[in-house]
Design a protein around this motif. Structure first.
Motif, PDB file in Angstrom:
ATOM      1  N   ILE A 217       0.962  -1.306  -0.056  1.00  0.00           N
ATOM      2  CA  ILE A 217       0.085   0.040  -0.146  1.00  0.00           C
ATOM      3  C   ILE A 217       0.869   1.247   0.099  1.00  0.00           C
ATOM      4  O   ILE A 217       0.788   2.132  -0.796  1.00  0.00           O
ATOM      5  CB  ILE A 217      -1.132  -0.029   1.126  1.00  0.00           C
ATOM      6  CG1 ILE A 217      -1.881  -1.394   1.040  1.00  0.00           C
ATOM      7  CG2 ILE A 217      -1.746   1.197   1.230  1.00  0.00           C
ATOM      8  CD1 ILE A 217      -2.860  -1.206   2.329  1.00  0.00           C
ATOM      9  N   LEU A 218       1.823   1.258   0.873  1.00  0.00           N
ATOM     10  CA  LEU A 218       2.573   2.673   0.994  1.00  0.00           C
ATOM     11  C   LEU A 218       3.590   2.538  -0.247  1.00  0.00           C
ATOM     12  O   LEU A 218       3.904   3.700  -0.344  1.00  0.00           O
ATOM     13  CB  LEU A 218       3.151   2.962   2.249  1.00  0.00           C
ATOM     14  CG  LEU A 218       2.199   2.920   3.551  1.00  0.00           C
ATOM     15  CD1 LEU A 218       2.864   2.947   4.861  1.00  0.00           C
ATOM     16  CD2 LEU A 218       1.110   3.739   3.449  1.00  0.00           C
TER      17      LEU A 218
ATOM     18  N   GLY B 183      -4.821   4.332  -4.647  1.00  0.00           N
ATOM     19  CA  GLY B 183      -3.979   3.455  -3.667  1.00  0.00           C
ATOM     20  C   GLY B 183      -4.213   3.504  -2.371  1.00  0.00           C
ATOM     21  O   GLY B 183      -5.206   2.664  -1.775  1.00  0.00           O
ATOM     22  N   VAL B 184      -3.567   4.274  -1.640  1.00  0.00           N
ATOM     23  CA  VAL B 184      -3.552   4.502  -0.440  1.00  0.00           C
ATOM     24  C   VAL B 184      -5.053   4.957   0.378  1.00  0.00           C
ATOM     25  O   VAL B 184      -5.652   5.751  -0.464  1.00  0.00           O
ATOM     26  CB  VAL B 184      -2.440   5.391   0.306  1.00  0.00           C
ATOM     27  CG1 VAL B 184      -2.598   6.678   0.065  1.00  0.00           C
ATOM     28  CG2 VAL B 184      -2.413   5.053   1.864  1.00  0.00           C
ATOM     29  N   GLY B 185      -5.298   4.396   1.338  1.00  0.00           N
ATOM     30  CA  GLY B 185      -6.664   4.664   2.024  1.00  0.00           C
ATOM     31  C   GLY B 185      -6.340   6.087   2.656  1.00  0.00           C
ATOM     32  O   GLY B 185      -6.580   6.150   3.868  1.00  0.00           O
TER      33      GLY B 185
ATOM     34  N   TRP C 235      -6.794  -6.260   5.554  1.00  0.00           N
ATOM     35  CA  TRP C 235      -5.784  -5.251   5.282  1.00  0.00           C
ATOM     36  C   TRP C 235      -4.610  -5.940   5.309  1.00  0.00           C
ATOM     37  O   TRP C 235      -4.197  -6.562   6.306  1.00  0.00           O
ATOM     38  CB  TRP C 235      -5.901  -4.088   6.371  1.00  0.00           C
ATOM     39  CG  TRP C 235      -5.064  -2.930   6.327  1.00  0.00           C
ATOM     40  CD1 TRP C 235      -4.657  -2.320   5.056  1.00  0.00           C
ATOM     41  CD2 TRP C 235      -4.245  -2.313   7.441  1.00  0.00           C
ATOM     42  NE1 TRP C 235      -3.711  -1.184   5.621  1.00  0.00           N
ATOM     43  CE2 TRP C 235      -3.735  -1.229   6.942  1.00  0.00           C
ATOM     44  CE3 TRP C 235      -4.249  -2.837   8.880  1.00  0.00           C
ATOM     45  CZ2 TRP C 235      -2.878  -0.411   7.977  1.00  0.00           C
ATOM     46  CZ3 TRP C 235      -3.458  -1.777   9.614  1.00  0.00           C
ATOM     47  CH2 TRP C 235      -2.767  -0.719   9.127  1.00  0.00           C
TER      48      TRP C 235
ATOM     49  N   ASN D 207     -11.882  -3.174   4.735  1.00  0.00           N
ATOM     50  CA  ASN D 207     -10.833  -2.942   4.122  1.00  0.00           C
ATOM     51  C   ASN D 207     -10.061  -4.184   3.774  1.00  0.00           C
ATOM     52  O   ASN D 207      -9.482  -4.922   4.544  1.00  0.00           O
ATOM     53  CB  ASN D 207      -9.794  -2.132   4.858  1.00  0.00           C
ATOM     54  CG  ASN D 207      -8.441  -1.617   4.072  1.00  0.00           C
ATOM     55  OD1 ASN D 207      -8.317  -1.962   2.828  1.00  0.00           O
ATOM     56  ND2 ASN D 207      -7.565  -0.894   4.906  1.00  0.00           N
TER      57      ASN D 207
ATOM     58  N   TYR E 127     -12.638   3.800  10.071  1.00  0.00           N
ATOM     59  CA  TYR E 127     -13.240   4.673   9.257  1.00  0.00           C
ATOM     60  C   TYR E 127     -14.442   4.959  10.010  1.00  0.00           C
ATOM     61  O   TYR E 127     -15.742   5.085   9.269  1.00  0.00           O
ATOM     62  CB  TYR E 127     -13.381   3.955   7.986  1.00  0.00           C
ATOM     63  CG  TYR E 127     -12.113   3.676   7.213  1.00  0.00           C
ATOM     64  CD1 TYR E 127     -11.640   4.429   6.281  1.00  0.00           C
ATOM     65  CD2 TYR E 127     -11.408   2.568   7.427  1.00  0.00           C
ATOM     66  CE1 TYR E 127     -10.622   4.368   5.657  1.00  0.00           C
ATOM     67  CE2 TYR E 127     -10.342   2.134   6.779  1.00  0.00           C
ATOM     68  CZ  TYR E 127      -9.769   2.936   5.956  1.00  0.00           C
ATOM     69  OH  TYR E 127      -8.418   2.725   5.294  1.00  0.00           O
TER      70      TYR E 127
ATOM     71  N   LYS F  67      -7.861   9.108   9.195  1.00  0.00           N
ATOM     72  CA  LYS F  67      -8.838   9.285   8.183  1.00  0.00           C
ATOM     73  C   LYS F  67     -10.018  10.493   8.718  1.00  0.00           C
ATOM     74  O   LYS F  67     -10.440  11.124   8.129  1.00  0.00           O
ATOM     75  CB  LYS F  67      -9.587   8.266   7.670  1.00  0.00           C
ATOM     76  CG  LYS F  67      -8.946   6.824   8.055  1.00  0.00           C
ATOM     77  CD  LYS F  67      -7.791   6.523   6.905  1.00  0.00           C
ATOM     78  CE  LYS F  67      -6.886   5.417   7.325  1.00  0.00           C
ATOM     79  NZ  LYS F  67      -6.040   4.787   6.325  1.00  0.00           N
TER      80      LYS F  67
ATOM     81  N   PHE G 171     -13.119   2.249   0.028  1.00  0.00           N
ATOM     82  CA  PHE G 171     -12.566   1.233  -0.989  1.00  0.00           C
ATOM     83  C   PHE G 171     -13.736   0.572  -1.784  1.00  0.00           C
ATOM     84  O   PHE G 171     -14.808   0.294  -1.033  1.00  0.00           O
ATOM     85  CB  PHE G 171     -11.696   0.097  -0.049  1.00  0.00           C
ATOM     86  CG  PHE G 171     -10.718   0.986   0.478  1.00  0.00           C
ATOM     87  CD1 PHE G 171      -9.633   1.599   0.008  1.00  0.00           C
ATOM     88  CD2 PHE G 171     -10.609   0.588   1.972  1.00  0.00           C
ATOM     89  CE1 PHE G 171      -8.768   2.213   0.641  1.00  0.00           C
ATOM     90  CE2 PHE G 171      -9.637   1.191   2.717  1.00  0.00           C
ATOM     91  CZ  PHE G 171      -8.637   1.988   2.100  1.00  0.00           C
TER      92      PHE G 171
ATOM     93  N   ARG H 113      -8.263  -3.205  -5.035  1.00  0.00           N
ATOM     94  CA  ARG H 113      -8.720  -2.600  -4.407  1.00  0.00           C
ATOM     95  C   ARG H 113      -8.405  -1.076  -4.936  1.00  0.00           C
ATOM     96  O   ARG H 113      -7.200  -0.863  -5.424  1.00  0.00           O
ATOM     97  CB  ARG H 113      -8.287  -2.662  -3.127  1.00  0.00           C
ATOM     98  CG  ARG H 113      -8.862  -1.690  -2.102  1.00  0.00           C
ATOM     99  CD  ARG H 113      -7.902  -1.509  -0.686  1.00  0.00           C
ATOM    100  NE  ARG H 113      -6.995  -0.470  -0.732  1.00  0.00           N
ATOM    101  CZ  ARG H 113      -6.283   0.064   0.267  1.00  0.00           C
ATOM    102  NH1 ARG H 113      -6.663  -0.557   1.621  1.00  0.00           N
ATOM    103  NH2 ARG H 113      -5.602   1.008   0.454  1.00  0.00           N
TER     104      ARG H 113
HETATM  105  C1  LMR Z   1      -4.978   1.735   3.657  1.00  0.00           C
HETATM  106  O1  LMR Z   1      -5.378   0.662   3.912  1.00  0.00           O
HETATM  107  O2  LMR Z   1      -4.638   2.150   2.551  1.00  0.00           O
HETATM  108  C2  LMR Z   1      -4.718   2.705   4.786  1.00  0.00           C
HETATM  109  O3  LMR Z   1      -5.178   2.276   6.132  1.00  0.00           O
HETATM  110  C3  LMR Z   1      -3.451   3.209   4.870  1.00  0.00           C
HETATM  111  C4  LMR Z   1      -2.239   2.247   5.402  1.00  0.00           C
HETATM  112  O4  LMR Z   1      -1.691   2.483   6.341  1.00  0.00           O
HETATM  113  O5  LMR Z   1      -1.974   1.139   4.956  1.00  0.00           O
END
Ligand code: LMR
Length: 400
Positions: A15-16, A34-36, A132, A185, A216, A248, A350, A376
């Motif tokens: 993700i990051l 991409g990132v949440g 996640w 997620n 969230y 968030k 998402f 996602r």
């Molecule tokens: C995500 O799922 O994109 C967010 O929760 C940010 C992260 O730290 O992964």
């Protein structure tokens, strides 16, 4: 030969790492799904009006920087408890909830795992399939065995609830069950209140240890509604844990503010749990930072600011819903084959698109649209300027 010689290179966080790729892409048409992270209509992380109002009164320079207690700001932990459990919660009134300020949701999960390592080191942590990605890392690196319960069924385009119940029913007593409180997620499919009732019943019957992750709150239906599962567990009397994040919901990503709450059997147990949890914190980072905690606790304790925050949060929720509708109607209007109703029936940030790795990679390489390889896509990255481009890109990769 160095101490690090045998350390292999790892691919990096899915993700990051995607944010790094997005940032490195110079194409002006690029879209970050991409990132949440909630992005506004201008494609940037907004500063909430309530946060800006509080920040005016927090001296940035020239003030002293004392330690917070290991458990964090008492004002913040009080606010966490009321937000997560509801001000009239019996569990709060009975003094059987121990809450600590943490380094956002990830830190909350890690501190929760640190305490469970003392009570349940041999337990398996059962996670939704999928979940996640960082859940696996956090609990795996904390030393737990990892397992999964069925959750998403691609054919149903929804939750395999019978499979979930069967898997929880077969879990060994004492297993830790990680549940997403709302805005699942990565799938965007949440349990209904009636399904939560069944999950609570099975966790009580099997003596499982629920651990709810709520990053969230307010992004699906509303602040209280999104905590329905938590309230049901609290009413059941079963001990459980809740990790919550303000990243968030307050747009405070870089400030790392969140909380871990241990819901115990009685006030005496809560006191013992708190004493142990503080030692977990002490051995990892001693005590949390002050700035973000001050912002969140001030907003939640000031009725006008709280109302302003709620209004803005619900504005975020509604903008995401509008973008979901625009994406769905755009794909339908373009005559792309398929049923896109799933886009508007999923909740939160998402959308689990069902696109495969190759399609997601093509979205990136050919169209500069960055979602995750799992399919996602973060709907909060859509806006009225990039929606047509994203619709066209998705249409192209679906149509081959
Ligand atoms: C995500 O799922 O994109 C967010 O929760 C940010 C992260 O730290 O992964």
């Amino acid at each position: 030969m160095s101490v690090f010689t045998r350390l292999p290179l790892v691919p990096g966080d899915p993700i990051l790492g995607m944010t790094d790729k997005f940032n490195a892409d110079p194409d002006p048409r690029k879209a970050n799904l991409g990132v949440g992270v909630y992005l506004g209509e201008d494609g940037k992380v907004p500063l909430m009006a309530a946060v800006a109002a509080v920040e005016k009164d927090i001296p940035a320079l020239g003030a002293a920087h004392p330690y917070l207690p290991m458990s964090g700001s008492p004002d913040l932990t009080k606010a966490i408890q009321e937000l997560v459990f509801g001000a009239n919660s019996e569990a709060l009134q009975a003094g059987r909830v121990a809450s600590l300020q943490t380094l956002a949701g990830t830190g909350a999960l890690r501190i929760g795992a640190g305490l469970l390592a003392l009570t349940s080191a041999d337990a398996t942590v059962m996670m939704s399939d999928p979940t996640w990605e960082n859940h696996e890392s956090i609990f795996g690196r904390a030393g737990f065995k990892l397992g999964h319960y069925r959750y998403y069924n691609p054919e149903l385009r929804g939750i395999d609830f019978a499979g979930l119940l069967e898997d929880l029913g077969n879990a060994a007593s004492g297993s830790i069950v990680l549940l997403h409180a709302c805005c699942h997620n990565p799938t965007g499919y949440d349990l209904t209140p009636a399904q939560w009732d069944e999950v609570v019943t099975i966790c009580v019957a099997r003596e499982l240890v629920p651990f709810l992750d709520m990053a969230y709150q307010g992004f699906s239906v509303g602040i209280r509604e999104d905590a329905a599962g938590i309230e049901k567990f609290a009413n059941s009397g079963l001990p459980f844990l809740v990790a919550n994040s303000f990243s968030k919901t307050f747009g405070l990503y870089g400030e790392r503010v969140g909380g871990i709450s241990y819901v115990t059997t009685d006030a005496d147990e809560a006191e013992r749990v708190m004493s142990q949890a503080k030692m977990v914190v002490r051995s990892i980072y001693s005590n949390p930072p002050t700035y973000g905690a001050k912002i969140v606790s001030t907003i939640l304790a000031t009725p006008e600011l709280k109302a302003l925050w709620e209004q803005e949060l619900y504005g975020y929720r509604d903008r995401i819903k509008a973008m979901r509708s625009a994406l769905r109607s755009g794909l339908e209007a373009a005559g792309v084959p398929g049923d896109f109703s799933y886009i508007t029936s999923q909740a939160g940030m998402f959308s689990y698109s069902g696109l495969d790795v190759e399609q997601m990679q093509r979205l990136r390489s050919q169209f500069h649209v960055y979602g995750l390889d799992s399919g996602r896509m973060c709907m909060a990255g859509l806006n009225t300027r990039n929606i047509d481009w994203v619709v066209g890109a998705i249409a192209s990769v679906i149509e081959g």
